[in-house]
Design a protein around this motif. Structure first.
Motif, short mmCIF file in Angstrom:
data_model
loop_
_atom_site.label_atom_id
_atom_site.label_comp_id
_atom_site.label_asym_id
_atom_site.label_seq_id
_atom_site.Cartn_x
_atom_site.Cartn_y
_atom_site.Cartn_z
N TYR A 23 0.81 -1.19 0.16
CA TYR A 23 0.11 -0.03 0.05
C TYR A 23 0.80 1.04 -0.03
O TYR A 23 0.58 2.17 -0.89
CB TYR A 23 -0.96 0.06 1.29
CG TYR A 23 -1.95 0.88 1.21
CD1 TYR A 23 -3.25 0.90 0.37
CD2 TYR A 23 -1.64 2.28 1.73
CE1 TYR A 23 -4.15 1.99 0.37
CE2 TYR A 23 -2.65 3.29 1.73
CZ TYR A 23 -3.63 3.08 1.01
OH TYR A 23 -4.69 4.34 1.10
N ALA A 24 1.68 1.16 0.93
CA ALA A 24 2.67 2.52 0.80
C ALA A 24 3.36 2.81 -0.41
O ALA A 24 3.36 3.88 -0.92
CB ALA A 24 3.86 2.14 1.94
N MET A 59 -5.07 -4.13 13.11
CA MET A 59 -5.17 -3.07 11.70
C MET A 59 -4.92 -4.01 10.47
O MET A 59 -4.19 -4.78 10.79
CB MET A 59 -4.17 -1.93 12.07
CG MET A 59 -4.14 -1.33 13.25
SD MET A 59 -2.70 -0.02 13.30
CE MET A 59 -3.65 1.40 13.40
N SER A 60 -5.60 -3.31 9.50
CA SER A 60 -5.07 -3.76 8.14
C SER A 60 -3.78 -3.32 7.80
O SER A 60 -3.30 -2.10 8.49
CB SER A 60 -6.10 -3.24 7.20
OG SER A 60 -6.16 -2.04 7.04
N GLY A 61 -3.17 -3.64 6.69
CA GLY A 61 -1.95 -2.79 6.14
C GLY A 61 -2.14 -1.63 5.99
O GLY A 61 -1.26 -0.56 5.78
N THR A 62 -3.32 -1.14 5.28
CA THR A 62 -3.78 0.13 4.84
C THR A 62 -3.70 0.93 5.89
O THR A 62 -3.17 1.96 6.06
CB THR A 62 -4.86 0.19 4.13
OG1 THR A 62 -5.00 -0.92 2.97
CG2 THR A 62 -5.61 1.52 3.84
N GLU A 63 -4.47 0.51 7.24
CA GLU A 63 -4.50 1.46 8.21
C GLU A 63 -3.27 1.57 8.93
O GLU A 63 -2.91 2.66 9.40
CB GLU A 63 -5.44 0.55 9.30
CG GLU A 63 -6.70 0.56 9.04
CD GLU A 63 -7.68 -0.31 9.59
OE1 GLU A 63 -9.04 0.03 9.88
OE2 GLU A 63 -7.39 -1.23 10.21
N LEU A 64 -2.28 0.59 8.98
CA LEU A 64 -0.91 0.53 9.33
C LEU A 64 -0.14 1.65 8.73
O LEU A 64 0.51 2.42 9.50
CB LEU A 64 -0.23 -0.73 9.23
CG LEU A 64 0.98 -0.84 10.17
CD1 LEU A 64 0.86 -1.03 11.62
CD2 LEU A 64 1.54 -2.54 9.66
N ASN A 78 -4.70 8.99 0.91
CA ASN A 78 -5.62 8.24 1.10
C ASN A 78 -6.67 7.65 0.00
O ASN A 78 -7.79 8.23 -0.02
CB ASN A 78 -6.41 8.59 2.21
CG ASN A 78 -7.27 7.59 2.84
OD1 ASN A 78 -7.38 6.27 2.41
ND2 ASN A 78 -8.06 7.95 3.86
N PRO A 79 -6.28 7.24 -1.25
CA PRO A 79 -6.96 6.73 -2.17
C PRO A 79 -8.11 5.54 -1.81
O PRO A 79 -8.70 5.16 -2.50
CB PRO A 79 -5.99 6.36 -3.31
CG PRO A 79 -4.89 5.75 -2.49
CD PRO A 79 -4.79 6.46 -1.12
N GLY A 80 -7.88 5.35 -0.75
CA GLY A 80 -9.02 4.21 -0.30
C GLY A 80 -8.23 2.78 -0.18
O GLY A 80 -6.92 2.97 -0.79
N PRO A 81 -8.76 1.93 0.37
CA PRO A 81 -7.98 0.42 0.33
C PRO A 81 -7.89 -0.02 -1.03
O PRO A 81 -8.63 0.11 -1.84
CB PRO A 81 -8.93 -0.30 1.30
CG PRO A 81 -10.31 0.40 1.38
CD PRO A 81 -9.92 1.69 0.97
#
Length: 155
Positions: A23-24, A59-64, A78-81
């Protein structure tokens, strides 16, 4: 060896860090090393390596990633998950790093100093289908060589 958290949580931790790296890079446009720097300096890496359940499985990876960015004072795109984590080489880098950190008990900061995440990423092609033990042996050999070289320079 005593680990910071029970092995029952290891797969969650590995998946979350893998998703975070993916995600990062793909959603937030960060390099692996830039994200790792933020992760360590935000103190979230320390909580993760200590086995804080919020970070390893809550937490999800996105939330992390989003929490890391917020704690680092960064603007969050934050384009969303992401809908699909395709097990990219970046995903594998975070996944195997979480395993190595748990198994070795070394801090993420220590690992990053001697085996930066970009170097882990370069090991994807020879090691992504190998057993985790092969990565452990390879990573430790690299770190040992670099520590030895560091010591020789200081003499």
């Amino acid at each position: 060896m005593i680990h910071a958290y029970n092995e029952e949580y290891l797969s969650d931790a590995m998946e979350n860090l893998g998703e975070a790296f993916d995600y990062a890079v793909y959603a937030e446009g960060l390099s692996l090393n830039d994200f790792m720097y933020l992760f360590i300096n935000s103190k979230i890496a320390q909580k993760f390596q200590e086995g804080n359940p919020k970070y390893i499985s809550g937490m999800s990876g996105t939330e992390l990633v989003l929490e890391t960015l917020v704690k680092s004072g960064r603007v969050v795109k934050n384009p969303g998950p992401l809908e699909n984590y395709d097990r990219s080489s970046e995903y594998w880098s975070g996944w195997i790093l979480a395993y190595y950190q748990w198994y070795s008990g070394k801090s993420f900061a220590y690992i990053q100093e001697y085996l930066p995440v970009e170097d882990i990423h370069r090991l994807y092609n020879p090691l992504h289908e190998a057993p985790e033990q092969k990565f452990l042996e390879t990573a430790q050999a690299i770190i040992d060589r670099r520590i030895l070289a560091d010591s020789a320079r200081k003499i």
